[in-house]
Design a protein around this motif. Structure first.
Motif, mmCIF file in Angstrom:
data_model
loop_
_atom_site.group_PDB
_atom_site.id
_atom_site.type_symbol
_atom_site.label_atom_id
_atom_site.label_comp_id
_atom_site.label_asym_id
_atom_site.label_seq_id
_atom_site.Cartn_x
_atom_site.Cartn_y
_atom_site.Cartn_z
ATOM 1 N N GLY A 104 0.762 -1.149 -0.059
ATOM 2 C CA GLY A 104 0.079 -0.006 0.056
ATOM 3 C C GLY A 104 0.845 1.402 -0.111
ATOM 4 O O GLY A 104 0.477 2.514 0.548
ATOM 5 N N LEU A 105 1.950 1.211 -0.328
ATOM 6 C CA LEU A 105 2.946 2.389 -0.288
ATOM 7 C C LEU A 105 3.105 2.828 -1.984
ATOM 8 O O LEU A 105 4.173 1.879 -2.487
ATOM 9 C CB LEU A 105 4.110 2.279 0.464
ATOM 10 N N ARG A 106 2.922 3.839 -2.094
ATOM 11 C CA ARG A 106 3.492 4.212 -3.812
ATOM 12 C C ARG A 106 4.929 4.571 -3.736
ATOM 13 O O ARG A 106 5.370 5.255 -2.605
ATOM 14 C CB ARG A 106 2.494 5.395 -4.071
ATOM 15 N N CYS A 107 5.463 4.606 -4.742
ATOM 16 C CA CYS A 107 7.006 5.152 -4.885
ATOM 17 C C CYS A 107 7.551 5.246 -6.018
ATOM 18 O O CYS A 107 6.519 4.985 -7.228
ATOM 19 C CB CYS A 107 7.889 3.877 -4.301
ATOM 20 N N ILE A 130 20.142 1.512 -5.831
ATOM 21 C CA ILE A 130 18.671 1.732 -6.109
ATOM 22 C C ILE A 130 18.364 2.922 -5.113
ATOM 23 O O ILE A 130 18.410 2.349 -3.812
ATOM 24 C CB ILE A 130 17.775 0.627 -6.212
ATOM 25 N N ASP A 131 17.838 3.817 -5.583
ATOM 26 C CA ASP A 131 17.448 5.055 -4.544
ATOM 27 C C ASP A 131 15.796 4.962 -4.857
ATOM 28 O O ASP A 131 15.393 5.290 -5.881
ATOM 29 C CB ASP A 131 17.948 6.266 -4.886
ATOM 30 N N LEU A 132 14.910 4.647 -3.827
ATOM 31 C CA LEU A 132 13.446 4.565 -4.178
ATOM 32 C C LEU A 132 12.934 5.580 -2.985
ATOM 33 O O LEU A 132 12.932 5.643 -1.864
ATOM 34 C CB LEU A 132 13.013 3.123 -3.375
ATOM 35 N N GLN A 133 12.256 6.496 -3.761
ATOM 36 C CA GLN A 133 11.312 7.530 -2.937
ATOM 37 C C GLN A 133 10.004 6.781 -2.428
ATOM 38 O O GLN A 133 9.099 6.449 -3.543
ATOM 39 C CB GLN A 133 11.142 8.658 -3.558
ATOM 40 N N HIS A 151 18.022 -2.897 12.814
ATOM 41 C CA HIS A 151 19.389 -2.358 13.192
ATOM 42 C C HIS A 151 19.972 -1.496 11.730
ATOM 43 O O HIS A 151 21.227 -1.215 11.574
ATOM 44 C CB HIS A 151 20.229 -2.994 13.607
ATOM 45 N N THR A 152 19.208 -1.141 10.764
ATOM 46 C CA THR A 152 19.598 -0.545 9.462
ATOM 47 C C THR A 152 19.921 0.806 9.561
ATOM 48 O O THR A 152 19.368 1.620 10.598
ATOM 49 C CB THR A 152 18.735 -1.036 8.310
ATOM 50 N N LYS A 153 20.968 1.388 8.996
ATOM 51 C CA LYS A 153 21.451 2.918 8.945
ATOM 52 C C LYS A 153 20.463 3.686 8.503
ATOM 53 O O LYS A 153 20.040 3.686 7.482
ATOM 54 C CB LYS A 153 22.804 2.919 8.420
ATOM 55 N N THR A 154 20.364 4.657 9.313
ATOM 56 C CA THR A 154 19.531 5.953 8.825
ATOM 57 C C THR A 154 20.130 7.223 8.385
ATOM 58 O O THR A 154 21.105 7.564 9.305
ATOM 59 C CB THR A 154 18.445 6.397 9.882
ATOM 60 N N ALA A 155 19.637 7.975 7.368
ATOM 61 C CA ALA A 155 20.445 9.229 7.387
ATOM 62 C C ALA A 155 18.796 10.423 7.400
ATOM 63 O O ALA A 155 17.851 9.937 7.555
ATOM 64 C CB ALA A 155 21.081 9.412 6.112
ATOM 65 N N TYR A 156 19.354 11.565 7.095
ATOM 66 C CA TYR A 156 18.375 12.522 7.216
ATOM 67 C C TYR A 156 17.194 12.503 6.163
ATOM 68 O O TYR A 156 16.177 12.661 6.504
ATOM 69 C CB TYR A 156 18.977 13.961 6.841
ATOM 70 N N GLN A 157 17.661 11.829 4.925
ATOM 71 C CA GLN A 157 16.812 11.665 3.663
ATOM 72 C C GLN A 157 16.408 10.251 3.489
ATOM 73 O O GLN A 157 15.472 10.403 2.668
ATOM 74 C CB GLN A 157 17.279 12.504 2.609
ATOM 75 N N HIS A 158 17.169 9.350 4.002
ATOM 76 C CA HIS A 158 16.893 8.064 3.744
ATOM 77 C C HIS A 158 17.221 6.920 4.744
ATOM 78 O O HIS A 158 17.905 7.132 5.533
ATOM 79 C CB HIS A 158 17.542 7.523 2.178
ATOM 80 N N VAL A 171 15.877 3.761 0.804
ATOM 81 C CA VAL A 171 14.563 3.917 0.617
ATOM 82 C C VAL A 171 14.363 5.593 1.330
ATOM 83 O O VAL A 171 14.884 5.695 2.400
ATOM 84 C CB VAL A 171 13.764 3.222 1.546
ATOM 85 N N HIS A 172 13.934 6.199 0.372
ATOM 86 C CA HIS A 172 13.909 7.799 0.859
ATOM 87 C C HIS A 172 12.610 8.202 1.229
ATOM 88 O O HIS A 172 11.529 7.774 0.662
ATOM 89 C CB HIS A 172 14.339 8.604 -0.655
ATOM 90 N N TYR A 173 12.597 9.096 2.343
ATOM 91 C CA TYR A 173 11.415 9.711 2.575
ATOM 92 C C TYR A 173 11.553 11.088 2.274
ATOM 93 O O TYR A 173 10.380 11.829 2.368
ATOM 94 C CB TYR A 173 11.201 9.470 4.156
ATOM 95 N N LEU A 174 12.577 11.451 1.813
ATOM 96 C CA LEU A 174 12.942 12.934 1.305
ATOM 97 C C LEU A 174 13.924 12.889 0.248
ATOM 98 O O LEU A 174 15.076 12.023 0.370
ATOM 99 C CB LEU A 174 13.409 13.791 2.388
ATOM 100 N N PRO A 175 13.598 13.110 -0.940
ATOM 101 C CA PRO A 175 14.489 13.075 -2.236
ATOM 102 C C PRO A 175 16.034 13.805 -1.969
ATOM 103 O O PRO A 175 16.969 13.038 -2.349
ATOM 104 C CB PRO A 175 13.762 13.719 -3.454
#
Length: 365
Positions: A104-107, A130-133, A151-158, A171-175
């Motif tokens: 149920g998540l568009r990308c 692969i960068d997925l928004q 425990h995966t690594k997180t950054a400000y945008q992905h 996986v991006h939540y911000l491009p």
């Protein structure tokens, strides 16, 4: 006495750029490259991750390309690996999109395979990860990813999403983002108004794979912001500039109006950097002036070109990766000082943002 011809003949860097322009434009005359110079040309192409694009020029040169036999065989082998890798990433991109859609998540797929689609031969672009928004914002995306990989690594945008063994995924939540908080907020707001069209925009690759990618309008702004971010963070290379070249050419082919773009870039704080990128488009890659989105900024453009030639693809040859974490941060501060006069709004905020981001990552990772 030194041979007078040496003052007139282009050096290896100039010959490399001439060969690259010959590859991109598919017209004109290639440079005269001596047999002993081809290894240096190959090494620069490898550093910039453009060996696939360059090999098309070699193919068109035919017998005029006096490449040593072993080097040509190695080059041909690497180009085949690039093709195979692109086919794999096409398939994995499609699988990834279906995974998220099923839940149920568009990308949409950012950069990468979407950029390759704009090349004359989509399989000659050197691919990476692969960068997925994904829609839903940071909290929803992190919750989704960490149900499977806590425990995966997180950054400000992905966030890293190690779902495939042989293909890295972010996986991006911000491009993308900017260091300056005012311009960063404006960019985020602009992204929010364009996600709907982007998630619905699909392309079909020559191998039959169909994946959603950003619209041209979205890419013009997003990829410029992405280039600027990497310019300050770790460096960028010619592969990313060639991506933007083919993006602008596709915009021209589609007849997309860009009359409001300069004002938008001013509003987002991207106008000065856009002028530097246009220098690369026009003076380095040979793009016609009528296709440029803003006038060429030679001073900033020469600074950008120097960074590209020194650092290579995504700054991998800049030396930053060879230092400890503390030394790396100090070197980045030093680099930022050099950009202070050309990009004051972004440079002044870069050390502050990087320090804040360090503590942000510790909290969320």
């Amino acid at each position: 006495m030194q041979d007078s011809k040496s003052f007139d003949e282009p050096n290896i860097d100039e010959k490399f750029l001439q060969l690259l322009r010959f590859a991109i434009h598919a017209e004109g005359q290639p440079p005269r490259i001596e047999t002993e110079e081809w290894r240096a040309i190959f090494d620069i192409g490898k550093k910039q991750s453009v060996l696939g694009v360059l090999f098309e020029a070699v193919r068109r040169m035919g017998k005029d390309a006096t490449i040593p036999r072993q080097l040509k065989m190695n080059w041909f082998f690497l180009v085949n690996k690039i093709r195979t890798r692109n086919m794999l990433l096409n398939q994995k991109s499609a699988e990834l999109v279906q995974m998220f859609r099923k839940d149920g998540l568009r990308c949409c797929v950012l950069k990468g395979q979407g950029n390759a689609m704009m090349y004359p031969d989509p399989f000659l672009r050197s691919s990476g990860d692969i960068d997925l928004q994904v829609e839903g914002g940071m909290d929803r995306v992190l919750e989704y990813v960490r149900k499977r990989f806590p425990h995966t690594k997180t950054a400000y945008q992905h966030v890293d999403y190690p779902v495939f063994k042989n293909v890295p995924v972010e996986v991006h939540y911000l491009p993308s983002y900017l260091n300056n908080p005012m311009y960063n907020q404006r960019l985020k707001t602009w992204f929010d108004t364009h996600y709907e069209d982007t998630y619905a925009h699909e392309v079909i690759f020559p191998d039959g794979v169909r994946i959603p990618v950003p619209t041209l309008e979205f890419n013009i702004v997003f990829q410029l912001a992405h280039l600027m971010h990497h310019f300050f963070d770790e460096g960028i290379g010619l592969r990313q500039m060639i991506d933007y070249y083919y993006l602008l050419m596709r915009v021209h082919q589609e007849g997309l109006s860009l009359s409001m773009l300069p004002n938008l870039l001013d509003y987002l704080g991207l106008r000065k950097f856009a002028g530097a990128v246009m220098y690369i488009m026009h003076d380095v890659l040979g793009m016609e002036e009528r296709f440029l989105i803003v006038p060429v900024d030679k001073r900033r453009g020469e600074t950008l070109l120097n960074e590209i030639q020194r650092g290579g693809n995504f700054g991998k040859y800049s030396g930053l990766t060879d230092h400890s974490l503390l030394s790396k941060h100090l070197l980045k501060y030093w680099r930022t000082i050099h950009y202070m006069r050309q990009y004051p709004a972004e440079a002044l905020c870069e050390p502050v943002f990087r320090t804040w981001h360090y503590f942000w990552r510790r909290k969320h990772s």
